[in-house]
Design a protein around this motif. Structure first.
Motif, PDB file in Angstrom:
ATOM      1  N   ALA A 522       9.703  -8.515  -6.980  1.00  0.00           N
ATOM      2  CA  ALA A 522       9.225  -7.174  -6.625  1.00  0.00           C
ATOM      3  C   ALA A 522       8.224  -7.221  -5.478  1.00  0.00           C
ATOM      4  N   PHE A 523       8.530  -8.006  -4.476  1.00  0.00           N
ATOM      5  CA  PHE A 523       7.746  -8.040  -3.241  1.00  0.00           C
ATOM      6  C   PHE A 523       8.232  -6.859  -2.408  1.00  0.00           C
ATOM      7  N   GLN A 524       7.392  -5.845  -2.231  1.00  0.00           N
ATOM      8  CA  GLN A 524       7.925  -4.580  -1.738  1.00  0.00           C
ATOM      9  C   GLN A 524       6.923  -3.811  -0.888  1.00  0.00           C
ATOM     10  N   PHE A 525       7.390  -2.694  -0.354  1.00  0.00           N
ATOM     11  CA  PHE A 525       6.623  -1.878   0.574  1.00  0.00           C
ATOM     12  C   PHE A 525       6.476  -0.456   0.046  1.00  0.00           C
ATOM     13  N   GLU A 526       5.416   0.214   0.528  1.00  0.00           N
ATOM     14  CA  GLU A 526       5.316   1.644   0.272  1.00  0.00           C
ATOM     15  C   GLU A 526       5.944   2.391   1.451  1.00  0.00           C
ATOM     16  N   ALA A 527       5.802   3.731   1.478  1.00  0.00           N
ATOM     17  CA  ALA A 527       6.587   4.550   2.408  1.00  0.00           C
ATOM     18  C   ALA A 527       6.308   4.252   3.874  1.00  0.00           C
ATOM     19  N   SER A 528       5.100   3.830   4.194  1.00  0.00           N
ATOM     20  CA  SER A 528       4.773   3.546   5.591  1.00  0.00           C
ATOM     21  C   SER A 528       4.948   2.066   5.934  1.00  0.00           C
ATOM     22  N   THR A 529       5.656   1.340   5.069  1.00  0.00           N
ATOM     23  CA  THR A 529       6.013  -0.064   5.290  1.00  0.00           C
ATOM     24  C   THR A 529       4.791  -0.977   5.284  1.00  0.00           C
ATOM     25  N   ARG A 530       3.801  -0.636   4.478  1.00  0.00           N
ATOM     26  CA  ARG A 530       2.713  -1.561   4.168  1.00  0.00           C
ATOM     27  C   ARG A 530       3.011  -2.187   2.803  1.00  0.00           C
ATOM     28  N   LEU A 531       2.506  -3.374   2.584  1.00  0.00           N
ATOM     29  CA  LEU A 531       2.765  -4.051   1.312  1.00  0.00           C
ATOM     30  C   LEU A 531       2.195  -3.259   0.140  1.00  0.00           C
ATOM     31  N   ASN A 532       2.937  -3.274  -0.962  1.00  0.00           N
ATOM     32  CA  ASN A 532       2.476  -2.703  -2.226  1.00  0.00           C
ATOM     33  C   ASN A 532       2.692  -3.762  -3.296  1.00  0.00           C
ATOM     34  N   MET A 533       1.635  -4.443  -3.690  1.00  0.00           N
ATOM     35  CA  MET A 533       1.724  -5.600  -4.562  1.00  0.00           C
ATOM     36  C   MET A 533       1.451  -5.285  -6.031  1.00  0.00           C
ATOM     37  N   TYR A 534       1.371  -4.007  -6.381  1.00  0.00           N
ATOM     38  CA  TYR A 534       1.053  -3.629  -7.753  1.00  0.00           C
ATOM     39  C   TYR A 534       2.106  -4.136  -8.736  1.00  0.00           C
ATOM     40  N   ASP A 535       3.385  -3.999  -8.415  1.00  0.00           N
ATOM     41  CA  ASP A 535       4.464  -4.422  -9.315  1.00  0.00           C
ATOM     42  C   ASP A 535       4.881  -5.876  -9.109  1.00  0.00           C
ATOM     43  N   THR A 536       4.340  -6.559  -8.126  1.00  0.00           N
ATOM     44  CA  THR A 536       4.763  -7.919  -7.804  1.00  0.00           C
ATOM     45  C   THR A 536       4.359  -8.894  -8.908  1.00  0.00           C
ATOM     46  N   TRP A 537       5.258  -9.815  -9.230  1.00  0.00           N
ATOM     47  CA  TRP A 537       4.955 -10.820 -10.242  1.00  0.00           C
ATOM     48  C   TRP A 537       5.640 -12.139  -9.897  1.00  0.00           C
TER      49      TRP A 537
END
Length: 540
Positions: A522-537
């Motif tokens: 779950a290495f992912q981005f938010e809408a403006s293509t910045r990292l969102n690491m909340y769900d990352t594991w």
């Protein structure tokens, strides 16, 4: 157990062994999640809490303050520290509740009333309430030119008014249709009242106190930024895949400017992910235990930006020649996964985007003719001259180095000399503020057409010396237009004006391109293509 708030300290984090040399020479088919917005290398397993994620990054964040610094490096760090009033869903583009559980907008989009969520606190233990929102709005206004992204979102602000503890009203002197989407932007992410009251320099020195799922543990300039999980976090936005605390215990953003060093560190297991994947490394980090994760940025395309107050950038002929004097196929070739074609000033993923490529089709013969007609004649050294002055532009930059070097080569063929110099982000911002440049490359990421106004307005800092009253009228008109179709039409008029006058030279869309090792999920981005690491594991 991690504390609720770890005081900022200047301790030096673990240094990575510098790994130099060539990357693997394995010819491979592109695999993983190229083109997607996330990667899940162990999709069948249940997420597991714990672990440290180390990300090799090519840029130092310079200042960990989302309301001041607008670089990808800074915002990807501060997104983990701060939450926003709303969230723009990365899949649908819809604005959804976050720290504000609901809102009302008046008929002409000049007054926004937010009802705030209960139970939210900052990492220093202070409560999130209407007074904090007011303090944030007033604090951004007080930052002035030090808030180049957030400031224009508040243009025409009349007041932020505390209605009651959980209700805040934000009013503008004129319609401001873009503001609701702006509340989802990281630059308007909420910080504590203590942070909001600090001066710009104090905020950079201390780091912001946010309500996000991570807390700033340490920042060492040009070395590393370390974040730790915040205990008790429980107010993630609707798009999140889980509730409660983040999974990761720690995130380290390790500054590794050299592409070969970053790639070597990933392939040797010293880091878990890396940004700014280059074309020559694409094959080696796309298979064999690694995945490529990319997402195109919405917003203002990476463009040549001119100082139009003085020097060669004030000459329309120079700007127009430079617009049609660069081969964008060559640009995309040198960029690899970090770039994509753009149809105009707005990238293709931006609402209101349209095809304006006929304005900047490659025509080196036409470019040379424009310069000749304007009196720029070729000198003995191949560089054009006019009235005894050589056609050369001081060109500082802090990102997009391969493209800048290509521009230097292709413009030299037209008789234009670029004096390029790569500088730090901090020095770059200083150069813009002082007008110590003739041209540079710039872009701005935002999933709203008001990104045009944020970049091109002649109000506020006006780094690029624009003075076109008609353009300013169009920029302000789209900001006040609540009808999406009418706003898109105005966006087209704005782009037409900008390209007709060659105020900027669109080059390409910027794409986030990360390589991630297997086991990072779950290495992912938010809408403006910045990292969102909340769900990352991380798989144990």
């Amino acid at each position: 157990m991690n504390p609720s708030h770890t005081p900022f300290r200047d301790s030096r984090p673990r240094r990575l062994l510098a790994v130099a040399g060539a990357t693997l020479a394995t010819a491979a088919v592109l695999a993983g999640c190229a083109g997607g917005a996330s990667v899940a290398t162990d999709a069948t397993a249940a997420p597991t809490a714990g672990g440290e994620l180390v990300i090799g990054t090519y840029l130092d964040p310079t200042c960990v303050d989302n309301q001041q610094i607008g670089t990808n490096a800074s915002l990807s760090v501060s997104r983990q520290l701060t939450d926003s009033l709303t969230e723009q869903n990365p899949d649908t583009g819809e604005v959804e509740p976050w720290l504000a559980e609901s809102w009302e907008v008046n008929d002409d989009s000049s007054v926004f009333t937010f009802t705030l969520r209960d139970g939210v606190t900052f990492s220093d233990g202070s409560a999130f309430d209407a007074q904090v929102v007011k303090d944030n709005i007033d604090g951004i206004v007080a930052l002035g030119a030090q808030a180049p992204v957030a400031g224009p979102y508040l243009a025409g602000l009349e007041a932020a008014t505390v209605v009651d503890e959980k209700t805040v009203e934000i009013s503008f002197a004129q319609p401001n249709a873009q503001f609701l989407q702006a509340t989802a932007n990281i630059a308007l992410g909420m910080v504590s009242s203590e942070t909001a009251a600090m001066t710009a320099d104090e905020r950079c020195a201390a780091g912001v106190i946010g309500s996000g799922p991570f807390v700033l543990d340490s920042y060492v300039a040009n070395d590393a930024t370390v974040l730790v999980k915040r205990d008790g976090y429980d107010w993630a936005p609707p798009s999140a895949a889980h509730d409660g605390e983040a999974y990761l215990d720690q995130i380290t953003f390790q500054v590794l400017p050299e592409n070969s060093v970053r790639t070597g560190a990933l392939l040797s297991g010293q880091i878990d992910a890396m940004d700014n994947v280059q074309q020559q490394d694409e094959a080696s980090v796309s298979t064999g235990g690694f995945s490529l994760v990319t997402r195109a940025n919405p917003g203002f395309a990476v463009s040549v930006m001119f100082n139009q107050a003085e020097g060669p950038g004030a000459d329309p002929a120079v700007r127009k020649a430079m617009m049609i004097g660069v081969d964008r196929d060559d640009v995309l070739t040198v960029l690899g996964p970090t770039g994509a074609a753009t149809p105009g000033v707005l990238t293709s993923t931006t609402p209101g985007s349209a095809d304006f490529t006929d304005h900047f089709a490659y025509d080196p013969e036409g470019a040379a003719e424009i310069l000749e007609d304007a009196g720029w004649v070729e000198g003995a050294d191949g560089i054009r001259e006019k009235d005894g002055a050589a056609l050369e532009l001081d060109f500082p930059y802090f990102f997009d180095g391969p493209v800048v070097e290509l521009l230097q080569q292709e413009y030299a063929e037209l008789g234009i000399r670029l004096n390029i110099s790569q500088i730090t982000t901090a020095d770059f911002i200083t150069a813009l503020g002082e007008g110590a440049f003739d041209a540079t490359v710039g872009n701005l990421t935002r999933a709203d057409i008001d990104v045009l106004r944020s970049t091109l307005t002649n109000a506020g800092a006006n780094w690029y010396g624009l003075s076109d009253a008609d353009l300013q009228t169009l920029l302000e008109a789209q900001a006040g237009e609540s009808d999406p179709t009418a706003r898109a039409e105005l966006a087209g008029d704005i782009q037409e004006s900008v390209l007709d006058n060659a105020y900027v030279v669109p080059l390409h869309a910027l794409a986030a391109a990360y390589a991630v090792r297997d086991g990072v999920n779950a290495f992912q981005f938010e809408a403006s293509t910045r990292l969102n690491m909340y769900d990352t594991w991380i798989t144990p």
